[in-house]
Design an enzyme around this catalytic site. Structure first.
Site, PDB file in Angstrom:
ATOM      1  N   GLU A 193      -2.418   0.331   7.971  1.00  0.00           N
ATOM      2  CA  GLU A 193      -1.492  -0.704   7.487  1.00  0.00           C
ATOM      3  C   GLU A 193      -0.288  -0.094   6.789  1.00  0.00           C
ATOM      4  OE1 GLU A 193      -3.272  -3.411   4.698  1.00  0.00           O
ATOM      5  OE2 GLU A 193      -1.415  -4.528   4.354  1.00  0.00           O
ATOM      6  N   HIS A 240       0.821  -1.231   0.000  1.00  0.00           N
ATOM      7  CA  HIS A 240       0.000   0.000   0.000  1.00  0.00           C
ATOM      8  C   HIS A 240       0.850   1.274   0.000  1.00  0.00           C
ATOM      9  CE1 HIS A 240      -3.105  -2.991   0.711  1.00  0.00           C
ATOM     10  NE2 HIS A 240      -2.315  -3.471   1.639  1.00  0.00           N
ATOM     11  N   HIS A 279       2.614  -6.965   4.867  1.00  0.00           N
ATOM     12  CA  HIS A 279       1.241  -6.474   4.985  1.00  0.00           C
ATOM     13  C   HIS A 279       0.703  -6.705   6.393  1.00  0.00           C
ATOM     14  CE1 HIS A 279       0.120  -5.742   0.666  1.00  0.00           C
ATOM     15  NE2 HIS A 279       1.271  -6.383   0.523  1.00  0.00           N
ATOM     16  N   GLU A 333       1.649 -11.489   6.268  1.00  0.00           N
ATOM     17  CA  GLU A 333       0.590 -10.747   6.956  1.00  0.00           C
ATOM     18  C   GLU A 333       0.937 -10.810   8.438  1.00  0.00           C
ATOM     19  OE1 GLU A 333      -1.867  -9.015   5.717  1.00  0.00           O
ATOM     20  OE2 GLU A 333      -2.412  -9.854   3.758  1.00  0.00           O
TER      21      GLU A 333
HETATM   22 ZN   LIG Z   1      -2.229  -5.279   2.643  1.00  0.00          ZN
END
Ligand SMILES: [Zn+2]
Length: 463
Positions: A294, A280, A347, A415
């Site tokens: 995030e 992102h 992430h 993640e």
């Molecule tokens: Zn993400």
């Protein structure tokens, strides 16, 4: 005797063009121009690395014996093949492969059995083939598994399925020829890409560039003394080099430069480019929850991973180092043009406030030559992250994400945790815990390279 032989070989290496091309391309009756392995078999035949039977057949479906494997590899990397007495009672000096067997054993490419025999007629398995090639070409692999990944990551071999290299299957002459030819000539590989990072210069008055690593191969051209050339990798006494106009093999005796044999073709960690991809950024905040975004969490974690890698010889490229938006396609483009060796995307998740834990993704597809390495890297990072953060272990998973699917290198997506879950959020919002996550990713990368046969032990003390 050996000195004379080498002197003749060296003289041949710089002979003018006119006496070359005495070796017309060979074709075997049972290979022809249509067999799936014909390009590799004919390439090896041109250099005398493989031969056929007295009827002009190659016997592509026949199993490779240990004696044949030693001879083919020995011819490929220029071992002394002079027939002679060996240390093995079951290899007579008159055996066609006696010289290559003895030389390959001396070079620690192949070994005998504990009972003192060599068993020259035993078949070679795919796992053994991977180890033999890794040793002959200095891929630094220590186990059949790391040898198999060394071959797969170079586009030399594929598994027989996505999850199975087929270690115990006997290898046929045609498949052995394909793997050997690809090891010698990267242009025959599944993904023909190597880095030309050896700087060197021609010292002979004129140097022939050849199609393969021996004087049996025809020339593709000659280059004058003083020409600066870039080398990619070494095969025996030869180096695969390129100039602005030519590519091919040159004899190393006529190239100077500060390169270290073996310290090439990706076998030293200084040659390894790590791509860190914080997800992102800019107009895309990613997941949000409990007051944090995030894009901020993963950027800070990624920069911390880079700081750790910067304390080692590894090279690092970030897809972003500030709060900017970068498309998925651009991320892959950055990674590929930086010639990344591994890609780590970072992430954080969000779902319903209840879901929690850490997970790491890789892309599993039979056609991808990097499945095994991607899974290995994902497993190493996931294990370290669970150990460091102690969130629930959601495991290593197959994920069809753009940055995993489209990258031309082993790639994983971590993640860290769920931003909208109170317990996970405690870790994600804390700079100290993010440092722990960065160290976990860093140690996971070290674990991966360690398993691939690299010497990384001295970097585990870095924090
Ligand atoms: Zn993400």
């Amino acid at each position: 005797m050996k000195k004379t032989y080498i002197a003749i070989l060296l003289a041949l290496a710089i002979l003018p063009l006119t006496v070359m091309n005495t070796h017309a391309a060979l074709t075997f009756k049972d290979v022809g121009t249509t067999h799936r392995a014909q390009a590799s078999i004919n390439y090896l035949a041109e250099g005398g690395i493989v031969t056929g039977d007295s009827n002009g057949n190659f016997l592509p479906d026949k199993t490779v014996t240990r004696a044949e494997a030693a001879a083919m590899i020995g011819r490929a990397v220029g071992l002394n093949g002079t027939q002679r007495t060996t240390r093995f009672p079951d290899v007579a000096s008159q055996s066609f492969a006696s010289g290559y067997i003895q030389s390959a054993v001396d070079a620690k490419i192949i070994s005998g059995y504990s009972d003192g025999t060599f068993k020259p007629n035993n078949p070679v398995t795919r796992g053994e083939m991977a180890l033999l090639i890794s040793r002959a070409f200095n891929y630094n692999a220590t186990t059949t598994a790391s040898a198999a990944s060394a071959l797969m990551s170079r586009g030399i071999a594929q598994g027989i399925t996505a999850n199975d290299f087929g270690y115990n299957a006997n290898i046929k002459r045609s498949d052995f020829a394909v793997f050997l030819a690809r090891s010698i000539n990267y242009k025959l590989r599944l993904s023909p890409q190597v880095s030309f990072n050896i700087e060197t210069e021609v010292t002979a008055s004129s140097l022939n560039i050849r199609k393969g690593p021996s004087t049996a191969y025809g020339t593709v051209g000659g280059i004058p003394q003083g020409t600066k050339v870039q080398g990619a990798y070494i095969v025996g006494d030869w180096m695969y080099i390129r100039t602005s106009t030519l590519e091919g093999f040159a004899h190393r005796n006529y190239l100077n430069g500060d390169y270290i044999p073996g310290d090439n073709d990706g076998s030293s960690i200084a040659s390894q480019m790590i791509i860190i991809d914080p997800g992102h950024g800019g107009t895309d905040p990613g997941a949000t929850g409990l007051g944090i975004r995030e894009k901020d969490v993963v950027l800070d974690t990624g920069l911390k991973v880079r700081a750790l890698l910067n304390k080692t010889p590894f090279k690092v490229t970030m897809t972003r180092q500030t709060d900017v938006f970068i498309s998925l396609a651009q991320r892959v483009q950055i990674a590929n043009s930086a010639k990344g060796n591994i890609f780590v995307s970072i992430h954080a998740n969000a779902f319903n406030g209840t879901a929690n834990g850490s997970e790491t993704y890789y892309y599993s597809a039979a056609a991808n030559p990097h499945v095994a390495d991607s899974k290995l890297l994902a497993t190493k990072i996931q294990n370290r992250l669970i150990e460091a953060w102690k969130l629930s272990n959601r495991g290593v998973k197959n994920g069809n994400f753009h940055v995993l699917r489209e990258n031309n290198m082993p790639a994983v997506l971590v993640e860290l945790g769920f931003i909208d879950n109170a317990k996970d959020n405690e870790k994600l919002k804390s700079p100290e815990w993010r440092q722990k996550a960065a160290e976990a990713i860093f140690y996971g990368i070290l674990d991966y390279y360690k398993e691939k046969g690299f010497d990384v032990n001295s970097y585990y003390s870095i924090k």
